[in-house]
Design a protein around this motif. Structure first.
Motif, PDB file in Angstrom:
ATOM      1  N   ILE A  60      -2.083  -6.706  -5.731  1.00 58.59           N
ATOM      2  CA  ILE A  60      -1.900  -7.993  -5.035  1.00 58.59           C
ATOM      3  C   ILE A  60      -3.117  -8.844  -5.384  1.00 58.59           C
ATOM      4  CG2 ILE A  60      -1.692  -9.116  -2.771  1.00 58.59           C
ATOM      5  CD1 ILE A  60      -0.764  -6.215  -1.783  1.00 58.59           C
ATOM      6  N   ALA A 112      -5.567  17.030   8.393  1.00 54.64           N
ATOM      7  CA  ALA A 112      -5.352  17.721   9.665  1.00 54.64           C
ATOM      8  C   ALA A 112      -4.606  16.781  10.598  1.00 54.64           C
ATOM      9  CB  ALA A 112      -6.684  18.129  10.275  1.00 54.64           C
ATOM     10  N   ILE A 158      -6.888   6.866  -0.555  1.00 54.16           N
ATOM     11  CA  ILE A 158      -8.101   7.535  -0.075  1.00 54.16           C
ATOM     12  C   ILE A 158      -7.990   9.050  -0.272  1.00 54.16           C
ATOM     13  CG2 ILE A 158      -7.397   7.748   2.345  1.00 54.16           C
ATOM     14  CD1 ILE A 158     -10.569   6.526   2.450  1.00 54.16           C
ATOM     15  N   VAL A 216      -7.616  11.648   1.515  1.00 56.08           N
ATOM     16  CA  VAL A 216      -7.982  12.658   2.520  1.00 56.08           C
ATOM     17  C   VAL A 216      -7.049  12.457   3.710  1.00 56.08           C
ATOM     18  CG1 VAL A 216     -10.393  13.123   1.927  1.00 56.08           C
ATOM     19  CG2 VAL A 216      -9.823  11.100   3.248  1.00 56.08           C
ATOM     20  N   GLY A 217      -7.233  13.230   4.755  1.00 53.84           N
ATOM     21  CA  GLY A 217      -6.333  13.104   5.914  1.00 53.84           C
ATOM     22  C   GLY A 217      -5.409  14.290   5.923  1.00 53.84           C
ATOM     23  N   SER A 239      -1.032  -0.137  -5.886  1.00 49.90           N
ATOM     24  CA  SER A 239      -1.756  -0.286  -7.151  1.00 49.90           C
ATOM     25  C   SER A 239      -2.316   1.065  -7.590  1.00 49.90           C
ATOM     26  CB  SER A 239      -2.893  -1.295  -6.947  1.00 49.90           C
ATOM     27  OG  SER A 239      -3.844  -1.124  -7.949  1.00 49.90           O
ATOM     28  N   ALA A 298      -0.191   6.023   4.980  1.00 51.63           N
ATOM     29  CA  ALA A 298       0.359   5.045   5.926  1.00 51.63           C
ATOM     30  C   ALA A 298       1.559   4.315   5.314  1.00 51.63           C
ATOM     31  CB  ALA A 298      -0.726   4.048   6.331  1.00 51.63           C
ATOM     32  N   GLY A 352       0.824  -1.212   0.000  1.00 50.15           N
ATOM     33  CA  GLY A 352       0.000   0.000   0.000  1.00 50.15           C
ATOM     34  C   GLY A 352       0.852   1.254   0.000  1.00 50.15           C
ATOM     35  N   GLY A 353       0.442   2.212  -0.833  1.00 47.52           N
ATOM     36  CA  GLY A 353       1.215   3.455  -0.970  1.00 47.52           C
ATOM     37  C   GLY A 353       0.379   4.689  -0.709  1.00 47.52           C
ATOM     38  N   GLY A 397      -5.656   3.099  -6.215  1.00 47.49           N
ATOM     39  CA  GLY A 397      -5.497   4.481  -5.736  1.00 47.49           C
ATOM     40  C   GLY A 397      -5.522   4.577  -4.223  1.00 47.49           C
ATOM     41  N   LEU A 447      -5.556   2.658   7.719  1.00 51.54           N
ATOM     42  CA  LEU A 447      -6.960   2.256   7.612  1.00 51.54           C
ATOM     43  C   LEU A 447      -7.108   0.742   7.618  1.00 51.54           C
ATOM     44  CD1 LEU A 447      -8.024   4.899   4.930  1.00 51.54           C
ATOM     45  CD2 LEU A 447      -8.367   5.011   7.401  1.00 51.54           C
ATOM     46  N   SER A 450      -6.099   9.743  13.031  1.00 51.86           N
ATOM     47  CA  SER A 450      -5.707   8.602  12.200  1.00 51.86           C
ATOM     48  C   SER A 450      -4.212   8.605  11.892  1.00 51.86           C
ATOM     49  CB  SER A 450      -6.496   8.587  10.900  1.00 51.86           C
ATOM     50  OG  SER A 450      -7.822   8.256  11.141  1.00 51.86           O
ATOM     51  N   LEU A 451      -3.712   9.741  11.427  1.00 50.94           N
ATOM     52  CA  LEU A 451      -2.272   9.773  11.123  1.00 50.94           C
ATOM     53  C   LEU A 451      -1.461   9.653  12.410  1.00 50.94           C
ATOM     54  CD1 LEU A 451      -2.203  12.435   8.271  1.00 50.94           C
ATOM     55  CD2 LEU A 451      -2.010   9.954   8.060  1.00 50.94           C
ATOM     56  N   PRO A 472     -12.588  11.411  11.660  1.00 44.74           N
ATOM     57  CA  PRO A 472     -11.460  12.343  11.784  1.00 44.74           C
ATOM     58  C   PRO A 472     -11.709  13.542  12.705  1.00 44.74           C
ATOM     59  CG  PRO A 472     -12.583  12.666   9.691  1.00 44.74           C
ATOM     60  CD  PRO A 472     -13.252  11.496  10.342  1.00 44.74           C
TER      61      PRO A 472
END
Ligand SMILES: Cc1cc2nc3c(=O)[nH]c(=O)nc-3n(C[C@H](O)[C@H](O)[C@H](O)COP(=O)(O)OP(=O)(O)OC[C@H]3O[C@@H](n4cnc5c(N)ncnc54)[C@H](O)[C@@H]3O)c2cc1C
Length: 498
Positions: A183, A48, A43, A45-46, A37, A13, A9-10, A41, A331, A343-344, A338
């Motif tokens: 994958i 703040a 998400i 967002v993220g 991939s 995270a 995953g890119g 794609g 995620l 989350s971050l 949020p």
């Protein structure tokens, strides 16, 4: 043989994981490969954050001015909550206390005492340096020479896609290999059940020792392959949809995120240099997607940019975060709305914990157990903090009444009970939010305790009122000397036009 860490995953995270491990586990001890991939794609967002992101960037050696400019970023002193307690209610959760303890007792107890005696008319925000700065749209980093007017921290708003790009070039320049591909299958060791290799489209194979699952909501390795279930918390945090929409920059360039409560959820506003990020978080039981999109677009303070994006989610966490040789981060590990930009933060603390615990060789089972114990506690503490925002609201709409009437986790019930009795917040293991944060939300929404710490009664009322008034004058005078947020950004970290 170097340990081969595969990051699946890119998104934010995945690239945070890649950058951190490239920094902490450089070759030849470790080899790192990230696979993502393009067709799936991210998400996207993220935007703040909370102050610990400063520590992350510092550890990588990423300098603040370059980071803010490269991500079209801005500064964040906290969150302004509008209409949460009731319509017309406005309060601020700042990154800092309401001043230093007075005679060893937290300031909010003194505030309570003065208020009860009719000697304090203002909300507790008036005691908070970040709140004072925020109201005036001023920002500068704290400097010790400013004494008590420097007792605050700050975080950032940024464009998530640009941050991922920055981390990607950081990681790749330090040897992280990158593969594009989907994958399609996972090979398991027949004896241990560990993941041995990923099968990618185009008949490619990628074997590794440790697999960090950053595949987002798909949780392709931990959830889908190893079958680790999601512990569903939507009974406590019922929002399950969000619509995100950018808009042209307009209105105030605030050094804070705004969260405005609405009939069945809330709306965020995040100021960036090149646009404003907006979104509506809501529960589909109480609001249709069309209604939500209409509310969001009519609340924008600038022209809409692009199309609104609908995101569906289930609030909760994985039963375990580390199973076999797979650790889920981001995620893929779980999601809570949020509201407090956690989350971050959870990505960062999860990675820090993993970097501390992950051995170079075989993983002894107690290491996994400890990782899971700590991460579960951290998630549950944040969960309780978020629920508190909803369950204490006095708003009359069905969404809010149902939140106020639900049965709470025992840990939160005890917290609120002790608060109501004497204005104290019991702190459990691995709390992300210290007592001033709880006080900001509880007092801000009008949950005034019946009593306060008796230690706050030691000083005479007159002396206390005089001390507090002098302190407020100091903070106001110090704030007036600081620049406007907009000027500070233009002077120190202005981004190229987008
Ligand atoms: C509405 C909303 C608002 C948010 N706001 C904030 C906020 O303000 N602050 C904050 O801290 N966090 C926020 N978050 C959370 C934040 O967006 C995420 O924590 C962060 O983006 C990390 O996402 P991720 O990398 O885990 O997943 P994603 O961005 O979804 O990335 C998943 C990656 O996995 C890849 N992938 C998936 N399946 C496969 C496969 N089969 N093969 C190959 N690759 C695959 C994808 O291509 C992608 O690269 C918000 C989340 C939502 C939903």
């Amino acid at each position: 043989m170097p340990q081969h860490i595969i990051i699946a995953g890119g998104g934010s995270a995945g690239w945070m994981a890649a950058a951190l491990f490239a920094r902490l586990r450089p070759a030849p001890l470790t080899r790192i490969t990230l696979v993502e991939s393009d067709a799936i794609g991210t998400i996207g967002v993220g935007e703040a954050t909370v102050p610990i992101l400063q520590d992350f960037n510092r550890l990588l050696g990423v300098h603040e001015p370059e980071f803010v400019a490269a991500t079209q970023g801005s500064f964040k002193l906290g969150i302004e909550f509008v209409d949460w307690g009731h319509l017309g209610n406005r309060h601020f959760h700042g990154f800092g206390d309401f001043g230093a303890p007075i005679e060893g007792t937290a300031p909010h107890h003194h505030w309570h005492r003065l208020r009860t005696a009719g000697r304090e008319q203002d909300p507790i925000d008036a005691w908070s340096m970040p709140a004072i700065l925020a109201r005036q749209d001023r920002f500068a980093p704290p400097e010790a020479s400013r004494g008590e007017a420097a007792e605050y921290r700050y975080a950032y708003h940024f464009d998530a896609g640009l941050y991922a790009c920055l981390l990607r070039s950081y990681a790749q320049s330090r040897g992280v290999a990158h593969m594009e591909g989907r994958i399609v299958d996972v090979e398991r060791d027949p004896h241990s059940g560990d993941v041995a290799a990923l099968r990618l489209d185009g008949d490619r194979r990628l074997d590794g020792d440790i697999f960090i699952d950053c595949t987002g909501f798909a949780s392709r390795l931990l959830g889908a392959e190893l079958g680790v279930a999601l512990v569903d918390w939507s009974g406590w945090l019922p929002a399950n949809r969000a619509i995100a929409q950018g808009s042209a920059r307009a209105g105030r360039f605030t050094p804070f995120t705004r969260s405005t409560a609405l009939t069945a959820g809330w709306q965020w506003r995040i100021p960036l240099q090149h646009r404003t990020g907006n979104g509506l978080v809501y529960s589909s039981r109480y609001l249709s997607d069309d209604e939500a999109a209409h509310i969001l677009t009519s609340n924008l303070d600038g022209d809409a940019i692009g199309e609104p994006r609908l995101l569906r989610f289930t609030t909760g966490r994985r039963e375990q975060f580390w199973a076999h040789n797979v650790i889920a981060i981001g995620l893929a590990a779980g999601f809570m709305e949020p509201l407090e930009s956690t989350s971050l933060q959870l990505v960062q603390t999860g990675l820090a914990r993993l970097a501390e615990l992950l051995p170079h060789g075989r993983v002894a089972p107690p290491i996994r157990t400890e990782y899971n114990r700590e991460t579960i506690a951290e998630y549950e503490r944040i969960r309780d903090f978020l629920i508190a925002h909803y369950c204490i609201s006095q708003r009359p709409e069905p969404f809010w009444r149902d939140s106020a009437n639900m049965a709470l986790p025992d840990t939160l019930t005890h917290k609120l009970a002790l608060w109501d009795a004497m204005g104290r917040v019991p702190m459990y293991d691995l709390e992300s939010h210290a007592e001033p944060s709880w006080a900001a939300i509880l007092l801000g929404q009008g949950r005034i305790p019946q009593g306060h710490d008796p230690a706050a009664d030691r000083m005479s009322l007159e002396s206390m009122a005089a001390l507090v008034a002098a302190r407020r004058d100091t903070l106001q005078a110090a704030a007036a000397r600081l620049p406007q947020h907009d000027h500070f950004v233009r002077r120190t970290c202005h981004a190229q036009a987008a």
